[in-house]
Design a protein around this motif. Sequence first.
Motif, PDB file in Angstrom:
ATOM      1  N   GLN A   9     -12.145 -22.991 -28.065  1.00  0.00           N
ATOM      2  CA  GLN A   9     -12.619 -21.855 -27.288  1.00  0.00           C
ATOM      3  C   GLN A   9     -12.031 -20.570 -27.859  1.00  0.00           C
ATOM      4  N   SER A  56     -17.570 -16.906 -25.429  1.00  0.00           N
ATOM      5  CA  SER A  56     -18.854 -17.511 -25.080  1.00  0.00           C
ATOM      6  C   SER A  56     -19.499 -16.854 -23.870  1.00  0.00           C
ATOM      7  N   ARG A  57     -18.752 -16.034 -23.136  1.00  0.00           N
ATOM      8  CA  ARG A  57     -19.314 -15.355 -21.970  1.00  0.00           C
ATOM      9  C   ARG A  57     -19.750 -13.926 -22.292  1.00  0.00           C
ATOM     10  N   GLU A  61     -17.917 -24.217 -28.075  1.00  0.00           N
ATOM     11  CA  GLU A  61     -18.683 -23.154 -27.435  1.00  0.00           C
ATOM     12  C   GLU A  61     -19.453 -22.363 -28.483  1.00  0.00           C
ATOM     13  N   GLU A  62     -20.724 -22.146 -28.214  1.00  0.00           N
ATOM     14  CA  GLU A  62     -21.574 -21.408 -29.133  1.00  0.00           C
ATOM     15  C   GLU A  62     -21.524 -19.917 -28.809  1.00  0.00           C
ATOM     16  N   VAL A  63     -21.266 -19.112 -29.818  1.00  0.00           N
ATOM     17  CA  VAL A  63     -21.268 -17.658 -29.664  1.00  0.00           C
ATOM     18  C   VAL A  63     -22.209 -17.084 -30.720  1.00  0.00           C
ATOM     19  N   THR A  83      -8.134 -18.443 -30.748  1.00  0.00           N
ATOM     20  CA  THR A  83      -8.917 -19.646 -30.499  1.00  0.00           C
ATOM     21  C   THR A  83      -7.976 -20.759 -30.044  1.00  0.00           C
ATOM     22  N   ALA A 132     -15.352 -20.592 -34.421  1.00  0.00           N
ATOM     23  CA  ALA A 132     -15.208 -19.838 -33.179  1.00  0.00           C
ATOM     24  C   ALA A 132     -15.280 -18.342 -33.413  1.00  0.00           C
ATOM     25  N   ARG A 175     -13.454 -14.566 -22.541  1.00  0.00           N
ATOM     26  CA  ARG A 175     -13.920 -15.720 -23.314  1.00  0.00           C
ATOM     27  C   ARG A 175     -15.131 -15.292 -24.135  1.00  0.00           C
TER      28      ARG A 175
END
Length: 324
Positions: A187, A204-205, A140-142, A183, A91, A202
């Motif tokens: 997430q 991922s956003r 979630e991919e970052v 985390t 994460a 967040r």
Amino acid sequence: MRADRLVSLVLLLRRHGRLSATALARELEVSTRTVLRDVEALSAAGVPVYAERGRHGGFALLPGFQTELTGLNHDEALALLVAGSRRGAQAFGLGAALASAMRKVVDALPEHYRSTAAGAARRLLIDPGTDLLARRQAVEEVPDAVVAQVRRAVFAGHKLRIHYAAAGQAPKWRTVDPIGLVTVREQGYLLATRSGEDRTYRLSRIRAAEELAEPAQRPDLVDLDRAWQERGTRFRAGADQVTALVRVHPACRKDLVDTALAVHAEETDADGWLRLEVAFQDSRHAEWALWQLSTGAEALTPPWLRTTLRDRATAIATRYGAPS
């Protein structure tokens, strides 16, 4: 970064004895062409890497070769500190660093302990990708470039410029003072302040991020656990929160309580069912939580929640009442 990769390549060969270019490329997350160039660079530097041809061939080190290239870099040491959760390392964009650090740790062990540890490690599995019902765990991919900028700003104490897409809104740029990273259940979140107000983003956003040279306005010491709890309390007390009176079968009580934000009151009816006053994050959360319990729960209030669940059940019954 190439120096770290070369060290990892040597350690992989020391650990496995012989690996193909394809296997090395997979472990190092690079192309096979890059692996071939790295092998050539190691040979030129005097590291005795040789190639074996054939179906079971690959690259290997001359027997007895020893190296002291086991020092951990900053990201690798950091990855080990969060290695209690492998997914936590992922994460925060430290997955590759964790793999590299673990190779160095294994290589530094005495031969006897190295083989014993490797055998024991194969007996442990932590956080698999699916549960017993084969449901995949959401991860979630970052992008690495984004989380690297966020991480650097957090550690350096610099302001951070992020291109952030809030739920249901178009992305826009904003400048924040980063405090820390958290985390929770796969997430990742950035805790920060903006114009002196607490903000939680967040990861991922975040579409893009840029560490600025300007120092962040933040306290020197921070209790992240306490900060997270305080923000969670404020979030759960938001204007969209829904309180419902629910009758639930005792066998379903735990599922309801685990899903709800809070239980304000509880009593037992004459038929053995339980009557709970529970809080949900918003209307969608309330509808989803009670729908999961099927006939094991009944919403008594508010009236709109009963109507929503009834209409949803009617629509499902209509759909499946017709021939396929």
